[in-house]
Design an enzyme around this catalytic site. Sequence first.
Site, short mmCIF file in Angstrom:
data_model
loop_
_atom_site.label_atom_id
_atom_site.label_comp_id
_atom_site.label_asym_id
_atom_site.label_seq_id
_atom_site.Cartn_x
_atom_site.Cartn_y
_atom_site.Cartn_z
N ARG A 9 -59.33 -5.21 -85.20
CA ARG A 9 -60.34 -6.24 -85.47
C ARG A 9 -60.78 -6.96 -84.20
O ARG A 9 -61.73 -7.75 -84.24
CB ARG A 9 -59.79 -7.24 -86.48
CG ARG A 9 -59.51 -6.57 -87.84
CD ARG A 9 -59.16 -7.54 -88.88
NE ARG A 9 -60.34 -8.35 -89.18
CZ ARG A 9 -60.34 -9.41 -89.93
NH1 ARG A 9 -59.23 -9.83 -90.48
NH2 ARG A 9 -61.45 -10.09 -90.15
N CYS A 10 -60.11 -6.69 -83.08
CA CYS A 10 -60.40 -7.37 -81.81
C CYS A 10 -61.24 -6.46 -80.91
O CYS A 10 -60.84 -5.33 -80.61
CB CYS A 10 -59.09 -7.72 -81.12
SG CYS A 10 -59.27 -8.33 -79.44
N SER A 11 -62.39 -6.95 -80.47
CA SER A 11 -63.27 -6.13 -79.63
C SER A 11 -62.60 -5.77 -78.30
O SER A 11 -62.77 -4.66 -77.80
CB SER A 11 -64.60 -6.82 -79.39
OG SER A 11 -64.42 -8.03 -78.67
#
Length: 113
Positions: A9-11
């Site tokens: 979920r973390c770019s």
Amino acid sequence: MITIYHNNRCSKSRNGLQLLEESGKDFKIVKYLEDIPNEKELKDIIDLLKIKPIDLVRQNESIWKSNFKGKDLSDADIISAMVEHPKLIERPIVVNGKKAVIGRPSEKILEII
């Protein structure tokens, strides 16, 4: 073997994963929110990173602000907090043998692969 501690979920974590994929090197993915590192594993990672436990904490997370911020915590307390709330762990972390980096920016990963 290269290991990336990853949160999809973390770019920044996705960028780090893409960089590893493009490198052509073998690596394994640890989805640390599901496969939570235990206290010893976290301590070993912190030692490889050559940082203090507090430097691995995402201090802007609401969990940190509401439960831990401003308290007098030992290193062991901080590590326990990360085990209990893995969302607090900075990401991505890439470990390659006896070297490790927090992949922020992602290019830091190139230093150890």
